[in-house]
Each structure stands twice: as C-alpha cells, then as structure tokens.
Design an enzyme around this catalytic site. Structure first.
Site, PDB file in Angstrom:
ATOM      1  N   MET A 186      60.544  26.505  30.070  1.00 29.65           N
ATOM      2  CA  MET A 186      59.557  26.968  29.081  1.00 29.65           C
ATOM      3  C   MET A 186      59.416  28.494  29.102  1.00 29.65           C
ATOM      4  O   MET A 186      58.310  29.029  29.073  1.00 29.65           O
ATOM      5  CB  MET A 186      58.194  26.309  29.349  1.00 29.65           C
ATOM      6  CG  MET A 186      58.237  24.796  29.339  1.00 29.65           C
ATOM      7  SD  MET A 186      56.674  24.037  29.831  1.00 29.65           S
ATOM      8  CE  MET A 186      56.633  24.426  31.593  1.00 29.65           C
ATOM      9  N   ASP A 218      57.009  11.127  24.555  1.00 32.67           N
ATOM     10  CA  ASP A 218      56.940  12.549  24.267  1.00 32.67           C
ATOM     11  C   ASP A 218      57.907  12.939  23.152  1.00 32.67           C
ATOM     12  O   ASP A 218      58.833  12.205  22.813  1.00 32.67           O
ATOM     13  CB  ASP A 218      57.288  13.360  25.524  1.00 32.67           C
ATOM     14  CG  ASP A 218      56.096  13.520  26.461  1.00 32.67           C
ATOM     15  OD1 ASP A 218      54.990  13.143  26.059  1.00 32.67           O
ATOM     16  OD2 ASP A 218      56.289  14.018  27.583  1.00 32.67           O
ATOM     17  N   LYS A 246      53.924  16.620  22.217  1.00 31.66           N
ATOM     18  CA  LYS A 246      53.340  17.947  22.021  1.00 31.66           C
ATOM     19  C   LYS A 246      54.439  18.893  21.557  1.00 31.66           C
ATOM     20  O   LYS A 246      55.539  18.881  22.104  1.00 31.66           O
ATOM     21  CB  LYS A 246      52.742  18.474  23.326  1.00 31.66           C
ATOM     22  CG  LYS A 246      51.645  17.603  23.918  1.00 31.66           C
ATOM     23  CD  LYS A 246      51.203  18.177  25.249  1.00 31.66           C
ATOM     24  CE  LYS A 246      50.115  17.318  25.874  1.00 31.66           C
ATOM     25  NZ  LYS A 246      49.683  17.851  27.181  1.00 31.66           N
TER      26      LYS A 246
END
Length: 311
Positions: free
Chosen positions: A174, A39, A61
C-alpha cells in the site's frame, strides 16, 4: 441453528489472485461455506467455487474512495454467525498481514463467536516468485521486512528502513500513492540508491513490473501509469540479482469465459489458469443458485472476455 448459538467464522486468506495459489484448506472452506463475505481484491472466479445455495456479500474497500467501514463489516460478520453454521470472511493475500484481521477477531471474541484464521499466500511472496527470486538470498539478503506505506484512514506511517543496511529486503504494501515520499525517506536514512521494483497485480494477467532505483523509481512509475492499482514495492539488493525478471508485462494472456455444466466448466477454468490466463465460468445451472450468486454472475458477465468457450 439455535438462536442461542453461533456458527463458526473462518477468516480466510485468498492469496494474491491466482486461484491455483489458494491453500487446500481455503478451497475446502470456500466450497463448504454457507455465506462468504469477500474483499474487493478476491478473484471473482474463487467465488464461483461456492456451493449453489451459499450467499455472497461484497464488503470490499476501495483505497482512496468512500467505502464500507470496518465496524459495518464486523456487524455483518456477527449477523452472519447468528444465521449460518459456516461463515467465510474471504480476504486477499494473508488476512494477518495488513488485512485488518485483528479488528474482526476482537469483535468476534467479544461475543464468544468461534473463529479461525486461515493463512494465505501474501503478495510479497507471490511477487518474488514471479520475479524468479527469493525475498532472502544467502550472502545477499539475510532478512525481509514487511511494512505498509499507509495506515488507517490513509495516514502515512514512519517505516523502519534500517534493515536495508543490515543486508535485508524491504517489501512495502500500500505504498504506491506515497512512493516518492517513501523513497526519499529511504535515501535520507541510508544514503544508498538501492534497486527497486514495483509489481502491480501480481499473479494475475494484469501483472506489470517497473524497475529502477530509490532515486528514480517514483518518476518511472509516474510516467508509466497514472492509475493507483494494487502493488507491492520491493527494495534491496535482491532486485539487482542477475536472474530477476523485471520490466515485464504479461501481454499474451487472455480473459476467457467458459459456459457449460458447472463442474466441467470449473475443471476447464483451472486448466486455463494453469496456462497463465484468466477465466470466469457461466454455469448452465445458474438459475438454481442463490439470488446473490445470480446477481454476482450478472455483474461479472458485463466484463469483456477475449474468448468464450462452450463445453
């Protein structure tokens, strides 16, 4: 490997960034892997711990940008399991905490591909440790709730903040982009101006902390940073604890590059991380490495380093 069999896929947590926070099992699997699909938030030094002939595949991502889709990652995992015996899917933090591990488990299970989830240290735990507190403190916070500020496709979510009223701690992942909306929701529900701290890039040399309250933190963050960086938001009375270390940025840490024999360079790098700095290595044997590792190293060497050490 037989075309009728699959290798084993390990869904491994890389922790919050500091390689010293890798579990022993995660480290052993990284060193043993035939291929690593990693990642965006994985510390690049961790990828230098792989064996020379291992392949590296970037499946990272980037939030709020066009990026590789989960289905594409699933397909790469399946393809890798057909080709290699030991496949490591390396994820930041703990893969089972907002790490999309379920989708990958389903894809592997549907084809009877053997897999194992290897937990990692999640950023909420690392952030609390960096602040010098616990997420739970007797008589102050008796529970902790981990929640997300947004879900799939950047859609906002309705989080349960009632635990705050029951002497709990709320750790929000997040959530920086939606910080004001989240804080407004907390105040609307609880009518309490709880203390808050936002910790960016915890356990790294870029770690930054901004403190405030539910009604002030959004404006503080907006004034101090315009960039959306990885962060954990901690809300609750533990943030007001007198031992906490807030409003701090690690300014005296440096980025090092260690050049020399691979094993000696890795040993030196760990010493540098132990001292609170950041490090990459430039092993003299790099021409013997897998082509993907050579390309990865070439990209990393374009970064700015404060100091280069030759051993």
């Amino acid at each position: 490997m037989s075309v009728d069999t699959y290798g084993k896929v390990y869904l491994v947590g890389a922790g919050p960034g500091n390689p010293e926070l890798l579990t022993q099992k995660a480290l052993r699997l990284i060193q043993r892997a035939d291929i690593v699909l990693y990642d965006r938030l994985v510390n690049p030094f961790m990828l230098q711990l792989v064996k020379p002939d291992a392949a590296l595949i970037d499946v990272g991502k980037k939030p709020y940008h066009m990026h590789i889709q989960q289905q594409d990652i699933n397909e790469k995992l399946i393809k890798s399991a057909k080709q290699y015996e030991c496949v490591v899917r390396l994820k930041g933090g703990d893969p089972a905490i907002f790490g999309r591990v379920h989708e990958e488990v389903v894809a592997l299970s549907n084809l009877d591909i053997p897999f194992e989830i290897v937990p990692g240290i999640t950023s909420a735990s690392a952030a609390a440790a960096s602040l010098g507190i616990g997420l739970t403190i007797r008589d102050i916070a008796t529970s902790v709730t981990l929640t997300a500020g947004h879900f799939k496709d950047d859609t906002s979510c309705s989080m349960d903040v009632s635990s705050l009223l029951k002497h709990g701690t709320l750790a929000i992942y997040m959530g920086v982009k939606e910080l004001k909306r989240i804080m407004d929701k907390i105040f609307e529900t609880t009518h309490v101006d709880y203390p808050v701290v936002v910790i960016y890039q915890t356990s790294t040399i870029k770690e930054t902390r901004i403190s405030g309250t539910v009604t002030t933190i959004a404006n503080k963050v907006k004034r101090k940073t315009s960039e959306v960086k990885p962060a954990i938001i901690i809300v609750g009375n533990i943030v007001a604890h007198h031992h906490i270390k807030v409003d701090a940025t690690i300014n005296d840490s440096k980025a090092y590059l260690v050049s020399g024999p691979r094993l000696k360079a890795i040993e030196q790098a760990y010493q540098i991380y132990e001292q609170g700095h950041w490090c990459m290595i430039n092993p003299k044997e790099n021409m013997d490495f897998h082509a993907t590792q050579q390309q990865f190293l070439k990209q990393q060497l374009t970064k700015r380093f404060d100091e280069i050490i030759h051993i």
